[in-house]
Motif scaffolding. Structure first.
Motif, mmCIF file in Angstrom:
data_model
loop_
_atom_site.group_PDB
_atom_site.id
_atom_site.type_symbol
_atom_site.label_atom_id
_atom_site.label_comp_id
_atom_site.label_asym_id
_atom_site.label_seq_id
_atom_site.Cartn_x
_atom_site.Cartn_y
_atom_site.Cartn_z
ATOM 1 N N GLY A 331 0.842 -1.199 0.000
ATOM 2 C CA GLY A 331 0.000 0.000 0.000
ATOM 3 C C GLY A 331 0.870 1.237 0.000
ATOM 4 O O GLY A 331 2.019 1.204 0.442
ATOM 5 N N LEU A 332 0.325 2.350 -0.480
ATOM 6 C CA LEU A 332 1.104 3.571 -0.656
ATOM 7 C C LEU A 332 0.683 4.663 0.317
ATOM 8 O O LEU A 332 -0.493 4.783 0.684
ATOM 9 N N ASN A 333 1.659 5.441 0.741
ATOM 10 C CA ASN A 333 1.389 6.642 1.516
ATOM 11 C C ASN A 333 0.895 7.758 0.602
ATOM 12 O O ASN A 333 1.035 7.682 -0.629
ATOM 13 N N LYS A 334 0.343 8.808 1.209
ATOM 14 C CA LYS A 334 0.026 9.992 0.431
ATOM 15 C C LYS A 334 1.323 10.564 -0.119
ATOM 16 O O LYS A 334 2.315 10.684 0.600
ATOM 17 N N PRO A 335 1.356 10.921 -1.393
ATOM 18 C CA PRO A 335 2.633 11.316 -1.992
ATOM 19 C C PRO A 335 3.206 12.623 -1.447
ATOM 20 O O PRO A 335 4.419 12.783 -1.385
ATOM 21 N N SER A 336 2.350 13.553 -1.031
ATOM 22 C CA SER A 336 2.847 14.876 -0.644
ATOM 23 C C SER A 336 2.294 15.298 0.707
ATOM 24 O O SER A 336 1.206 14.871 1.122
ATOM 25 N N SER A 337 3.068 16.156 1.396
ATOM 26 C CA SER A 337 2.615 16.723 2.663
ATOM 27 C C SER A 337 3.300 18.067 2.874
ATOM 28 O O SER A 337 4.387 18.319 2.360
ATOM 29 N N ILE A 338 2.652 18.932 3.650
ATOM 30 C CA ILE A 338 3.182 20.250 3.994
ATOM 31 C C ILE A 338 3.059 20.428 5.502
ATOM 32 O O ILE A 338 2.011 20.118 6.087
ATOM 33 N N SER A 339 4.119 20.896 6.137
ATOM 34 C CA SER A 339 4.086 21.129 7.585
ATOM 35 C C SER A 339 4.601 22.534 7.884
ATOM 36 O O SER A 339 5.442 23.076 7.157
ATOM 37 N N PHE A 340 4.106 23.084 8.972
ATOM 38 C CA PHE A 340 4.462 24.442 9.403
ATOM 39 C C PHE A 340 4.898 24.385 10.853
ATOM 40 O O PHE A 340 4.232 23.760 11.681
ATOM 41 N N GLN A 341 6.031 24.997 11.185
ATOM 42 C CA GLN A 341 6.556 24.937 12.549
ATOM 43 C C GLN A 341 7.051 26.308 12.998
ATOM 44 O O GLN A 341 8.003 26.844 12.439
ATOM 45 N N PRO A 342 6.409 26.878 14.029
ATOM 46 C CA PRO A 342 6.903 28.145 14.593
ATOM 47 C C PRO A 342 7.920 27.878 15.705
ATOM 48 O O PRO A 342 7.917 26.815 16.324
#
Length: 745
Positions: A331-342
């Motif tokens: 099975g495959l993971n979601k291809p893309s992700s975005i994270s934000f860190q202050p």
């Protein structure tokens, strides 16, 4: 008459409160009788002993079923004391809290003691001491009891003869050709049940890697004959024929070959992974014998693919053919992700903030490549800098990494790629910093490899090429006048690190870790290729006679590091960790000073914790608490020696006491670092020593660490009472607090 500093410190209200609370807890632990029924005893301790000098009883500690209350640092029963401080009224929150934090008294249980005797006896018999005995004794004092298990192992039994009854000629041939050095049973060796189990497991694993898909260890039996009045044992190993079930007839064990490997994606999506990536990750090969080890390596390889969420291997047998089809589902993971860190920052009272935005693509070229791009911005309000224009600190940066879950290199066979877990990484980054004193630009690029063999405790890395270009487009007039251009300038090291510089390096490293011992070595060199080209191509020289590339001097140096860590575990709550680290770097050829990024520093959360980060050394150099002492307090050589006793406190809290030693030195004599040069007849007198306490919050996936260190021996004061700070402590001078994530070593 002035009181000594240590007396003043010990008489402070905080110290008195801490000592009073600790004494109260210890006294409560000693007087916990209110929770002990009249017909019960508090298990004060457990001891295993023997009069046999050739037998180590410590190896059987795991078989003791009931142990006394846990101790902090193997001495103080603080958890029991906290529990004993609680009242019986559980409706009060303070009583419930103390009971939850503390540890209820361990009451001696005769049933558990009898079971322990049986387990100890069985363990010794499994080790070959067939005539062993266990004598259980107790020592009672008031409401407290000590349990003593005295082991009488006797003499171990010895194997006189080993014979084999293998009812399958094909298997007999495989075992005959197998190296006899792998045998676990030898004539004249000590007879142990563990030895029989190990031999059975070894043969089972060997056959399951030779195509025997249906084989399991229940087909192997051992018969043991002992001679009366003797410690000699005859062992016969019997390997029976194959039987599919209890009603099936006996046959030879079937040997299977893999016919084909099929791949199935469990997700109905247009995203896919290239078949060659799947094949390179699959250790099960069509046309070869079935191998259980290959199946496990396949699972390991698929778990390293960033695009893959899960994998499953299933085999189907073609009737009466000796062939297997392997079906790999994933099975495959979601291809893309975005994270934000202050982030929040505080540098010497100057407050600031930073934010980072990270984009990840886990399957960029449909080969499970991981692309990571991070954008970072930071701002810090800078105050109190006289003579500089009113400018705050600002930083912008972009960092990108492209990681391939395999070796990206020519001339490598498919079998080699399958047999190692490897990654290849391309990195590019650009960092812009604007300060009131200067503006700096840093560009970096690199190509790296990381790899390890499955089940191997060694990991390797090779930084094939690493480029760093440091550009200083602007330096304030005040900074140049005070530190760089002044006739009385005292810091050539500082001046060197505020010039444009090009670093081209390569490096190799190895790491070994078996859970008890850890060894890490690294070696790198920079500038050698450019120096060779400079002679051939006649590079230009600058005013300091350094060769330049594009009018920029390049650094030339060698650097090596060695770290060793050993963990000694006393019980599940207490351990001792010893660490030693040595590093040395030498600038030569085109450089007389190491680049700042390659220099060593001492002090801080992972070094000698009685000093703040970059606050120690080099040698006996004291520093002047100036704005540029962080440059002066660097060196070409580093020594770290650490001993840390770790203990579990309660809940997620762990504690530690530590003693650290070490320092840094320069290999050359620099005027601005008096006393900093390494000298064989003086360096041991310049080793700084610190001691302290630590508290850790262990959340399994990360650890928050708080360490409080005090200076014990301060090499910056060679001929004064401050040198032995442990005898003349000054809290404001000698104390240092550290906050960090993760263990120090």
């Amino acid at each position: 008459m002035t009181q000594p500093a240590w007396k003043t410190a010990f008489r402070s209200p905080l110290w008195l409160v801490m000592m009073t609370v600790l004494a109260a807890i210890i006294m409560q632990a000693c007087s916990s009788a209110k929770y002990i029924p009249d017909d019960k005893y508090l298990l004060q301790g457990v001891r295993i002993e023997t009069d046999d000098k050739d037998f180590d009883p410590v190896q059987l500690q795991q078989y003791v079923r009931q142990k006394g209350n846990s101790r902090w640092f193997s001495i103080f029963k603080i958890p029991l004391g906290i529990y004993a401080m609680s009242g019986r009224d559980t409706t009060k929150w303070i009583n419930r809290t103390l009971k939850n934090i503390g540890e209820r008294p361990v009451l001696y249980d005769t049933l558990q003691a009898n079971l322990t005797c049986n387990d100890l006896l069985r363990a010794m018999q499994n080790m070959g001491y067939m005539n062993a005995k266990v004598d259980h004794q107790v020592k009672v004092k008031g409401k407290k009891l000590k349990a003593i298990y005295k082991l009488i192992p006797g003499k171990p039994f010895v194997i006189r003869h080993v014979s084999y009854d293998i009812q399958d000629d094909s298997i007999a041939a495989i075992l005959a050709e197998n190296d006899s050095a792998n045998l676990r049973l030898h004539e004249g060796s000590t007879f142990t049940i563990n030895g029989l189990d190990q031999e059975r497991n070894r043969i089972t694993a060997l056959l399951m890697d030779r195509g025997y898909y249906r084989f399991h260890k229940e087909f192997i039996r051992f018969e043991v004959d002992t001679m009366r009045g003797s410690r000699l044992v005859d062992v016969t190993m019997r390997l029976f024929k194959y039987r599919a079930n209890s009603n099936a007839p006996e046959t030879l064990h079937p040997c299977y070959t893999v016919r084909q490997v099929n791949y199935y994606c469990a997700d109905s999506t247009t995203v896919h992974v290239n078949r060659n990536v799947l094949e390179n990750s699959t250790a099960v090969i069509a046309g070869k014998l079935y191998s259980a080890s290959a199946v496990q390596r396949t699972y390991n390889n698929f778990s390293r693919l960033h695009a893959v969420k899960f994998s499953s291997l299933r085999f189907t047998e073609l009737p009466d053919s000796g062939l297997l089809d392997c079906h790999v589902q994933y099975g495959l993971n979601k291809p893309s992700s975005i994270s934000f860190q202050p982030e929040g920052t505080n540098t010497a009272g100057d407050l600031g903030a930073a934010v980072s935005l990270t984009y990840q693509n886990r399957n960029l070229f449909h080969g499970s490549e991981l692309l990571s791009v991070q954008l970072r911005g930071a701002f810090e309000a800078i105050t109190g800098l006289e003579g500089y224009q009113n400018e705050d600190y600002m930083e912008y940066g972009v960092e990108s990494r492209l990681t391939f879950p395999r070796f990206v290199a020519p001339l490598l066979s498919k079998s080699f790629k399958r047999d190692v877990n490897a990654t290849s990484e391309l990195s590019l980054s650009y960092n812009l910093q604007n300060r009131p004193e200067f503006h700096r630009r840093v560009f970096s690029a690199g190509w790296r490899y990381r790899w390890a063999k499955p089940r191997d405790r060694w990991t390797f890395k090779w930084d094939a090429i690493d480029l760093n270009f440091i550009h200083m487009p602007w330096i304030s007039h005040t900074f140049k006048h005070e530190y760089l251009d002044s006739v009385s300038n005292r810091n050539a090291i500082l001046r060197y690190n505020y010039e444009n510089l090009f670093i081209m390096r390569t490096g190799v490293g190895m790491t070994y870790n078996d859970g008890v011992n850890a060894v890490k070595t690294n070696f790198e060199c920079g500038g050698n290729v450019l120096r060779a080209l400079a002679s051939v191509l006649d590079f230009k020289r600058n005013s300091q006679s350094q060769y330049t590339l594009f009018n920029i001097a390049f650094a030339q140096y060698v650097k090596g590091d060695f770290d060793f860590t050993r963990v000694v575990t006393f019980d599940e709550h207490n351990s001792l960790v010893m660490h030693a680290g040595l590093g040395i770097a030498y600038p030569y050829g085109n450089s007389r000073v190491l680049p700042f990024e390659k220099r060593y520093f001492s002090g801080g959360a992972n070094s000698v914790r009685g000093w703040s980060v970059r606050g120690l050394g080099p040698g006996s150099f004291k520093g002047n608490d100036g704005a540029i002492d962080f440059i002066n307090q660097t060196g070409d050589m580093k020594l770290d020696l650490n001993v840390e006793y770790r203990t579990h406190l309660f809940w997620k809290f762990n504690g530690a006491v530590f003693v650290d030693g070490g320092n840094i030195w320069t290999l050359r004599e620099y005027e601005e670092q008096p006393g900093g040069q390494f000298k064989i007849n003086k360096f041991y007198k310049q080793i700084a020593v610190a001691y302290g306490l630590g508290v850790r919050l262990n959340f399994d996936y990360f650890i928050l660490r708080f360490d409080m260190g005090m200076k014990a021996i301060n090499p910056a004061y060679e001929n004064s009472r401050e040198h032995y700070a442990i005898a003349h402590p000054d809290f404001s001078r000698d104390f240092s607090f550290h906050f960090a994530v993760g263990m120090p070593f």
